[in-house]
Design a protein around this motif. Structure first.
Motif, PDB file in Angstrom:
ATOM      1  N   ALA A  73      12.448  16.219  12.625  1.00  0.00           N
ATOM      2  CA  ALA A  73      13.070  15.003  13.149  1.00  0.00           C
ATOM      3  C   ALA A  73      14.443  14.790  12.526  1.00  0.00           C
ATOM      4  O   ALA A  73      15.385  14.388  13.203  1.00  0.00           O
ATOM      5  CB  ALA A  73      12.176  13.806  12.876  1.00  0.00           C
ATOM      6  N   ALA A  74      14.583  15.073  11.247  1.00  0.00           N
ATOM      7  CA  ALA A  74      15.863  14.906  10.583  1.00  0.00           C
ATOM      8  C   ALA A  74      16.889  15.882  11.143  1.00  0.00           C
ATOM      9  O   ALA A  74      18.064  15.552  11.287  1.00  0.00           O
ATOM     10  CB  ALA A  74      15.712  15.106   9.085  1.00  0.00           C
ATOM     11  N   LYS A  75      16.446  17.083  11.477  1.00  0.00           N
ATOM     12  CA  LYS A  75      17.358  18.072  12.059  1.00  0.00           C
ATOM     13  C   LYS A  75      17.855  17.610  13.420  1.00  0.00           C
ATOM     14  O   LYS A  75      19.031  17.745  13.744  1.00  0.00           O
ATOM     15  CB  LYS A  75      16.662  19.430  12.174  1.00  0.00           C
ATOM     16  CG  LYS A  75      16.443  20.112  10.846  1.00  0.00           C
ATOM     17  CD  LYS A  75      15.762  21.447  11.022  1.00  0.00           C
ATOM     18  CE  LYS A  75      15.488  22.104   9.685  1.00  0.00           C
ATOM     19  NZ  LYS A  75      14.800  23.385   9.809  1.00  0.00           N
ATOM     20  N   VAL A  76      16.951  17.049  14.235  1.00  0.00           N
ATOM     21  CA  VAL A  76      17.335  16.574  15.567  1.00  0.00           C
ATOM     22  C   VAL A  76      18.330  15.425  15.442  1.00  0.00           C
ATOM     23  O   VAL A  76      19.332  15.373  16.158  1.00  0.00           O
ATOM     24  CB  VAL A  76      16.086  16.144  16.377  1.00  0.00           C
ATOM     25  CG1 VAL A  76      16.479  15.455  17.660  1.00  0.00           C
ATOM     26  CG2 VAL A  76      15.206  17.354  16.643  1.00  0.00           C
ATOM     27  N   GLU A  79      21.696  16.818  14.575  1.00  0.00           N
ATOM     28  CA  GLU A  79      22.351  17.477  15.712  1.00  0.00           C
ATOM     29  C   GLU A  79      22.912  16.454  16.688  1.00  0.00           C
ATOM     30  O   GLU A  79      24.019  16.613  17.206  1.00  0.00           O
ATOM     31  CB  GLU A  79      21.363  18.394  16.428  1.00  0.00           C
ATOM     32  CG  GLU A  79      20.991  19.634  15.639  1.00  0.00           C
ATOM     33  CD  GLU A  79      19.892  20.442  16.310  1.00  0.00           C
ATOM     34  OE1 GLU A  79      19.516  20.113  17.457  1.00  0.00           O
ATOM     35  OE2 GLU A  79      19.416  21.405  15.684  1.00  0.00           O
ATOM     36  N   VAL A  80      22.169  15.379  16.945  1.00  0.00           N
ATOM     37  CA  VAL A  80      22.635  14.348  17.868  1.00  0.00           C
ATOM     38  C   VAL A  80      23.864  13.647  17.285  1.00  0.00           C
ATOM     39  O   VAL A  80      24.833  13.388  17.994  1.00  0.00           O
ATOM     40  CB  VAL A  80      21.505  13.335  18.167  1.00  0.00           C
ATOM     41  CG1 VAL A  80      22.033  12.124  18.910  1.00  0.00           C
ATOM     42  CG2 VAL A  80      20.393  14.002  18.950  1.00  0.00           C
ATOM     43  N   LYS A  86      31.761  14.698  18.244  1.00  0.00           N
ATOM     44  CA  LYS A  86      32.729  15.546  18.929  1.00  0.00           C
ATOM     45  C   LYS A  86      33.279  14.814  20.150  1.00  0.00           C
ATOM     46  O   LYS A  86      32.549  14.117  20.843  1.00  0.00           O
ATOM     47  CB  LYS A  86      32.067  16.846  19.392  1.00  0.00           C
ATOM     48  CG  LYS A  86      31.650  17.749  18.258  1.00  0.00           C
ATOM     49  CD  LYS A  86      31.040  19.017  18.785  1.00  0.00           C
ATOM     50  CE  LYS A  86      30.568  19.915  17.668  1.00  0.00           C
ATOM     51  NZ  LYS A  86      29.910  21.115  18.175  1.00  0.00           N
ATOM     52  N   PRO A  87      34.558  14.970  20.441  1.00  0.00           N
ATOM     53  CA  PRO A  87      35.107  14.329  21.636  1.00  0.00           C
ATOM     54  C   PRO A  87      34.602  15.010  22.904  1.00  0.00           C
ATOM     55  O   PRO A  87      34.288  16.208  22.910  1.00  0.00           O
ATOM     56  CB  PRO A  87      36.613  14.501  21.470  1.00  0.00           C
ATOM     57  CG  PRO A  87      36.778  15.674  20.561  1.00  0.00           C
ATOM     58  CD  PRO A  87      35.563  15.676  19.672  1.00  0.00           C
TER      59      PRO A  87
END
Length: 104
Positions: A73-76, A79-80, A86-87
């Motif tokens: 869950a922490a990885k997801v 990533e989000v 990012k633009p």
């Protein structure tokens, strides 16, 4: 005019200027200046004795977990958050829209 009255006058003027030159407050500032100059000077504050000052306990920083120990869950979430930072990609205008643009 004696030295004390001159000191009061100068201090009252400084207070009046500091407060934006309020009209009709001359007696107020005169009394404030007189009170400041007549009250006895306070002795310098002494530092409290070492016995009376309770030291705060030192807090240790939290131990960092290795990267491999992160949960799925922490990885997801990471990533989000990275994707949101990012633009968005820039879109190109359609060719027809460019031809109808009038410049002056």
């Amino acid at each position: 005019m004696d030295h004390f009255e001159t000191s009061i006058r100068e201090r009252a003027y400084a207070l009046w200027e500091r407060d934006g030159r309020a009209p009709g407050r001359d007696e107020h500032y005169w009394r404030l200046a007189e009170q400041e100059l007549t009250r006895p000077a306070a002795p310098p504050a002494e530092a409290p004795a070492a016995e009376t000052v309770a030291a705060k306990p030192v807090r240790k920083p939290a131990a960092r977990k290795p990267a491999a120990a992160k949960s799925a869950a922490a990885k997801v979430v990471a990533e989000v958050a990275e994707a949101a930072a990012k633009p968005a990609p820039r879109r190109r205008r359609a060719a027809a829209a460019v031809e109808n643009v009038t410049t002056h």
